[in-house]
Design a protein around this motif. Sequence first.
Motif, PDB file in Angstrom:
ATOM      1  N   LEU A  26       0.838  -1.198   0.000  1.00 42.26           N
ATOM      2  CA  LEU A  26       0.000   0.000   0.000  1.00 42.26           C
ATOM      3  C   LEU A  26       0.873   1.248   0.000  1.00 42.26           C
ATOM      4  O   LEU A  26       1.900   1.292   0.675  1.00 42.26           O
ATOM      5  CB  LEU A  26      -0.885   0.046   1.257  1.00 42.26           C
ATOM      6  CG  LEU A  26      -1.814  -1.124   1.549  1.00 42.26           C
ATOM      7  CD1 LEU A  26      -2.511  -0.903   2.892  1.00 42.26           C
ATOM      8  CD2 LEU A  26      -2.842  -1.310   0.451  1.00 42.26           C
ATOM      9  N   THR A  27       0.435   2.252  -0.735  1.00 41.97           N
ATOM     10  CA  THR A  27       1.079   3.564  -0.696  1.00 41.97           C
ATOM     11  C   THR A  27       0.013   4.604  -0.420  1.00 41.97           C
ATOM     12  O   THR A  27      -0.983   4.690  -1.153  1.00 41.97           O
ATOM     13  CB  THR A  27       1.783   3.889  -2.032  1.00 41.97           C
ATOM     14  OG1 THR A  27       2.868   2.984  -2.215  1.00 41.97           O
ATOM     15  CG2 THR A  27       2.316   5.318  -2.038  1.00 41.97           C
ATOM     16  N   PHE A  28       0.192   5.376   0.655  1.00 38.39           N
ATOM     17  CA  PHE A  28      -0.771   6.410   1.019  1.00 38.39           C
ATOM     18  C   PHE A  28      -0.414   7.717   0.324  1.00 38.39           C
ATOM     19  O   PHE A  28       0.759   8.107   0.253  1.00 38.39           O
ATOM     20  CB  PHE A  28      -0.803   6.602   2.539  1.00 38.39           C
ATOM     21  CG  PHE A  28      -1.344   5.406   3.270  1.00 38.39           C
ATOM     22  CD1 PHE A  28      -2.710   5.196   3.362  1.00 38.39           C
ATOM     23  CD2 PHE A  28      -0.488   4.470   3.846  1.00 38.39           C
ATOM     24  CE1 PHE A  28      -3.219   4.091   4.020  1.00 38.39           C
ATOM     25  CE2 PHE A  28      -0.989   3.362   4.500  1.00 38.39           C
ATOM     26  CZ  PHE A  28      -2.358   3.167   4.587  1.00 38.39           C
ATOM     27  N   ARG A  29      -1.425   8.397  -0.179  1.00 36.93           N
ATOM     28  CA  ARG A  29      -1.225   9.645  -0.928  1.00 36.93           C
ATOM     29  C   ARG A  29      -2.093  10.744  -0.327  1.00 36.93           C
ATOM     30  O   ARG A  29      -3.275  10.555  -0.081  1.00 36.93           O
ATOM     31  CB  ARG A  29      -1.636   9.413  -2.393  1.00 36.93           C
ATOM     32  CG  ARG A  29      -1.880  10.686  -3.225  1.00 36.93           C
ATOM     33  CD  ARG A  29      -0.599  11.298  -3.705  1.00 36.93           C
ATOM     34  NE  ARG A  29       0.055  10.450  -4.673  1.00 36.93           N
ATOM     35  CZ  ARG A  29      -0.252  10.387  -5.990  1.00 36.93           C
ATOM     36  NH1 ARG A  29      -1.202  11.154  -6.467  1.00 36.93           N
ATOM     37  NH2 ARG A  29       0.395   9.593  -6.790  1.00 36.93           N
ATOM     38  N   ALA A  30      -1.483  11.911  -0.108  1.00 38.61           N
ATOM     39  CA  ALA A  30      -2.244  13.090   0.308  1.00 38.61           C
ATOM     40  C   ALA A  30      -2.481  13.946  -0.941  1.00 38.61           C
ATOM     41  O   ALA A  30      -3.301  13.613  -1.778  1.00 38.61           O
ATOM     42  CB  ALA A  30      -1.511  13.842   1.401  1.00 38.61           C
ATOM     43  N   ALA A  31      -1.738  15.050  -1.124  1.00 41.12           N
ATOM     44  CA  ALA A  31      -1.963  15.911  -2.282  1.00 41.12           C
ATOM     45  C   ALA A  31      -1.083  15.542  -3.472  1.00 41.12           C
ATOM     46  O   ALA A  31      -1.327  16.012  -4.582  1.00 41.12           O
ATOM     47  CB  ALA A  31      -1.721  17.375  -1.904  1.00 41.12           C
ATOM     48  N   GLY A  32      -0.056  14.737  -3.256  1.00 40.59           N
ATOM     49  CA  GLY A  32       0.799  14.354  -4.369  1.00 40.59           C
ATOM     50  C   GLY A  32       1.672  15.475  -4.891  1.00 40.59           C
ATOM     51  O   GLY A  32       1.991  15.514  -6.080  1.00 40.59           O
ATOM     52  N   THR A  33       2.079  16.394  -4.005  1.00 37.16           N
ATOM     53  CA  THR A  33       2.973  17.483  -4.423  1.00 37.16           C
ATOM     54  C   THR A  33       4.440  17.164  -4.145  1.00 37.16           C
ATOM     55  O   THR A  33       5.303  18.002  -4.387  1.00 37.16           O
ATOM     56  CB  THR A  33       2.603  18.799  -3.701  1.00 37.16           C
ATOM     57  OG1 THR A  33       2.662  18.599  -2.288  1.00 37.16           O
ATOM     58  CG2 THR A  33       1.211  19.260  -4.085  1.00 37.16           C
ATOM     59  N   SER A  34       4.714  15.974  -3.644  1.00 37.69           N
ATOM     60  CA  SER A  34       6.097  15.618  -3.313  1.00 37.69           C
ATOM     61  C   SER A  34       6.918  15.425  -4.586  1.00 37.69           C
ATOM     62  O   SER A  34       6.403  15.044  -5.631  1.00 37.69           O
ATOM     63  CB  SER A  34       6.125  14.342  -2.455  1.00 37.69           C
ATOM     64  OG  SER A  34       5.377  13.314  -3.083  1.00 37.69           O
ATOM     65  N   LEU A  35       8.215  15.656  -4.472  1.00 30.60           N
ATOM     66  CA  LEU A  35       9.082  15.792  -5.641  1.00 30.60           C
ATOM     67  C   LEU A  35      10.047  14.637  -5.854  1.00 30.60           C
ATOM     68  O   LEU A  35      10.758  14.614  -6.855  1.00 30.60           O
ATOM     69  CB  LEU A  35       9.894  17.093  -5.516  1.00 30.60           C
ATOM     70  CG  LEU A  35       9.074  18.384  -5.497  1.00 30.60           C
ATOM     71  CD1 LEU A  35       9.921  19.545  -4.993  1.00 30.60           C
ATOM     72  CD2 LEU A  35       8.540  18.686  -6.885  1.00 30.60           C
ATOM     73  N   SER A  36      10.107  13.691  -4.926  1.00 34.19           N
ATOM     74  CA  SER A  36      11.172  12.689  -4.975  1.00 34.19           C
ATOM     75  C   SER A  36      10.671  11.278  -5.250  1.00 34.19           C
ATOM     76  O   SER A  36      11.410  10.319  -5.063  1.00 34.19           O
ATOM     77  CB  SER A  36      11.961  12.707  -3.656  1.00 34.19           C
ATOM     78  OG  SER A  36      12.515  13.984  -3.432  1.00 34.19           O
ATOM     79  N   GLY A  37       9.413  11.143  -5.666  1.00 31.91           N
ATOM     80  CA  GLY A  37       8.899   9.833  -6.036  1.00 31.91           C
ATOM     81  C   GLY A  37       8.390   8.994  -4.889  1.00 31.91           C
ATOM     82  O   GLY A  37       8.285   7.772  -5.009  1.00 31.91           O
ATOM     83  N   GLN A  38       8.031   9.648  -3.775  1.00 34.02           N
ATOM     84  CA  GLN A  38       7.590   8.883  -2.607  1.00 34.02           C
ATOM     85  C   GLN A  38       6.093   8.597  -2.588  1.00 34.02           C
ATOM     86  O   GLN A  38       5.615   7.887  -1.715  1.00 34.02           O
ATOM     87  CB  GLN A  38       8.002   9.586  -1.302  1.00 34.02           C
ATOM     88  CG  GLN A  38       7.561  11.026  -1.156  1.00 34.02           C
ATOM     89  CD  GLN A  38       8.617  12.005  -1.618  1.00 34.02           C
ATOM     90  OE1 GLN A  38       8.922  12.070  -2.793  1.00 34.02           O
ATOM     91  NE2 GLN A  38       9.180  12.771  -0.696  1.00 34.02           N
TER      92      GLN A  38
END
Length: 957
Positions: free
Chosen positions: A68-80
């Motif tokens: 599972l990968t949890f996502r909030a707004a998806g503004t992260s820049l490093s592929g997390q």
Amino acid sequence: MKPAYSAFLQEVAAFIPQTRLITDPLRTLAYGTDASFYRLQPKIVVRIESEQEVIQLIRLAGAQQIPLTFRAAGTSLSGQAITDSVLVQLGDGWKGHRLHDHALAISLQPGVIGGHANRYLAPFNKKIGPDPASINSAMIGGIAANNASGMCCGTAQNSFNTLASMRLILADGTLLDTARPESVTAFRKSHRILLETLAGLARQTRENATLRRRIAHKYRLKNTTGYALNALTEYQDPIEILQHLMIGSEGTLGFMAEITYNTVDDHPHKASALIFFEQLHSCCEAVALLKPTPVAAVELIDRAGLRSVENKPGMPDFIKQLPDGVTALLVETRAASTDALAQQVSAISAAIEHLPTLQPARFSTETAECAQYWAIRKGLFPAVGAVRETGTTVIIEDVAFPVERLADAVADLHLIFQKWDYTDALIFGHALEGNLHFVFTQAFDTDDALRRYEGLMDDVAQMVVGRYDGSLKAEHGTGRNMAPYVELEWGKDAYQLMWQLKELLDPLNILNPGVLLNRDPRVHLANLKPMPAADAIIDKCIECGFCEASCPSRALTLTPRQRIVIWREIARLEASNEDPERLALMREEYRYQGTDTCAGCGLCSTSCPVGINTGDLTRSIRSRDNENQTRLAQWLAEHYGGLNRTSKAVFRLADGAHGLLGSTAMKSITGNLRKLSGERIPLWTEAMPRPAAKIHNKTARPDSDRPRVVYLPSCASRTMGPARGSADNRSLVQVTEALLQKAGYEVIYPQELEGQCCGMPFQSKGMFEAADFKRDETADMLLAASENGALPVYSDTSPCSLRLKELLDSRIRLFDSVDFIDQFLLPRLEFQPRTEPVALHVTCSASRMGQTEALKRIVGQCTTKLVIPENIGCCGFAGDKGFTTPALNASALRTLNQAVQGCQQGVSTSRTCEIGLTHHSGIDYHSIVYLLDECSRAGAPQAQAATQETPPPIQQA
């Protein structure tokens, strides 16, 4: 889909509705994309709404070994925040907040946008500590999961150091609330071995003097590379260690269901200075001298950065004249009072007054001037994105050095750029913390391009770690991008300790595997995102996601970023011809997901770093789809008066049936007819307008000494009256005329008004020629009515005003109703404000015209209790889509009813928007003009005489 995922999906469907389980190729690709330059497509996207759903989902994933990968707004820049397994999105149920102890602390669920949290705290002069550049889009879950900081945050005020407590769900599905003693006690019993192991690892770490010193050194700087090992050295209670390990863990150790922050002061008084140094070393010496002074932010900008924005509108002219080698510092200080601010400015200036600068350092407290300074700093990243070659990606890296070695580090970075031929790279950053960002463009379409990128990253890593022992990721998170370099930065012992923590807290490796820790030395070169040319309108998009929070369709179909992702994929498939079946499916599904449910409101452009209006793409697509209707559109434009008369007849007929049948029967009959027609018949609701009263054209009395104004009612105002049962049965035109006359104006209507239109109905459908034809006709009409611009023009509907203002004859002084009322009517009227709350909806066009504060002033004259519902931007009615695609309006306003509880009425500035607002709120929404007319009376004659009527007419040569 593989059998394991099919079985998993079937069991998830037992506790999560099918509407929140997404498996189709279009949406999994769209939802699976984040702001990084990596792309993985999830097999399943799950939207969660509660803690119980998270617990069940995690337990099921553990039992079936499904990551599972949890996502909030998806503004992260490093592929997390990407995965090829199961992506878990936050739904509407994660936006709660609670204030504690007069805002000394705030509890936030992970779906709260960081900027909204600060809005809740603003009345108390408080804010949360983290202040990333993405704060108006990034959500708390992501801010904490990445330990994001920002310009003013430093290390003292990041999530790690301002954390008070947390509700977290571990990889075995256990919920722990560290603020509740009973929860902690139960957890100590149920997870005794885990806590003892954690305490043992902490004890071993503290006893290992070499490792302890290593950790202390690493966190002397900003550092988000790897896990927060300082949790093991700064805390002894394993509960405290556990919750602090969650900060910066990028979703690999657990799910943070709520975070309570200790808040920090948000001082109201600020001063900024932009200081230019001829030599880099002098600039960096200034940074070291400023460190102990009361500065809030010190931003470094190199000459390449200054050059990238020097031609932007609003930039000071002198920037173009700066010599090569100049480096700038943007310095800001904040204080609780003006006296304290003055003292701080003096102390800061004294600290660096002996250093050579191009100009004397001068601090300003003027809002406009300070905003100009910060526009330079904030424009650096988008400046690169806006000029990059189509098909390339903008990459922003994030390193930190000891401040005393900053000058040498900057020089070394420039040498590495030269070695690998990154001539467009620029450097800026949070100099006070030694935290630098470098931005460059990168293609990934050839082996040589990939070789250059790999060489650049290897050299940067060796330089940052080997020469300066700095941080490879200061605030953007490790992700996949720096995972291969974690051991290089930390050393073998610390790296092994991180793996022990991962295996202890996620023994089945189901939480975001491969992120932050990864044994593949080339993972940062895999799954790179393609950025093919798709359309000139959107090719500059950097997929940052800043646009998503303002999009009315974000909970229904796609956001602007996601529309662009899919349109790029369609373009890629068209160019490659690799999968015609997938291309056909994408095109067909995009019709509803992308085109039909786009409001075209343009709010996305207001938050887009490169100014993209995705509505323009939608209108372009509609234009191509409607090419065979060009002649029909032109005919309708030429016979628009008849179309208006037909519309009024339809409203009259519907209103008559409503009166005869009653609301319940009318709703049932029209609903069934709509279903039978395949939803081709427009939706009817009780908010449907009655026909508007006919306008009787007037000309000014020749002997009148009253100021004159040309009144342009929109076609909606001329056609749609109030709904049946409204408190005031007058049309907007009647009320506006009454208000203008009350304020002392003589009202003039243009001749041949009935057939005129700004062209918006045609433009929204991509019928551009017909739209421009109507706009030009209207412009000619207004030019005549205003006596070639001698008289001002009052436009009563904000979307129409926005369209007309974009390309109107410069001689025509057109004022939207908000601007005219704010500037010229308020001083000429006297008000008796109401005591009951009034809801205000700021339309997307009013927002784009910068009218929010003016609207607050206007409505504030009429009520002591102004309510602006949270999280409501564009209403999604979009002209006629509220009738034809009502799901968009319903989704955009899904939280409105609860937000306006206690209000008796709502006000706005667009008649069509007010239909949907009324329907979904349960209260009557109408123009602000109704409220103004109700709460005002004519001002004293001397006050009216003393008030400037309008700006003087433009003098023609």
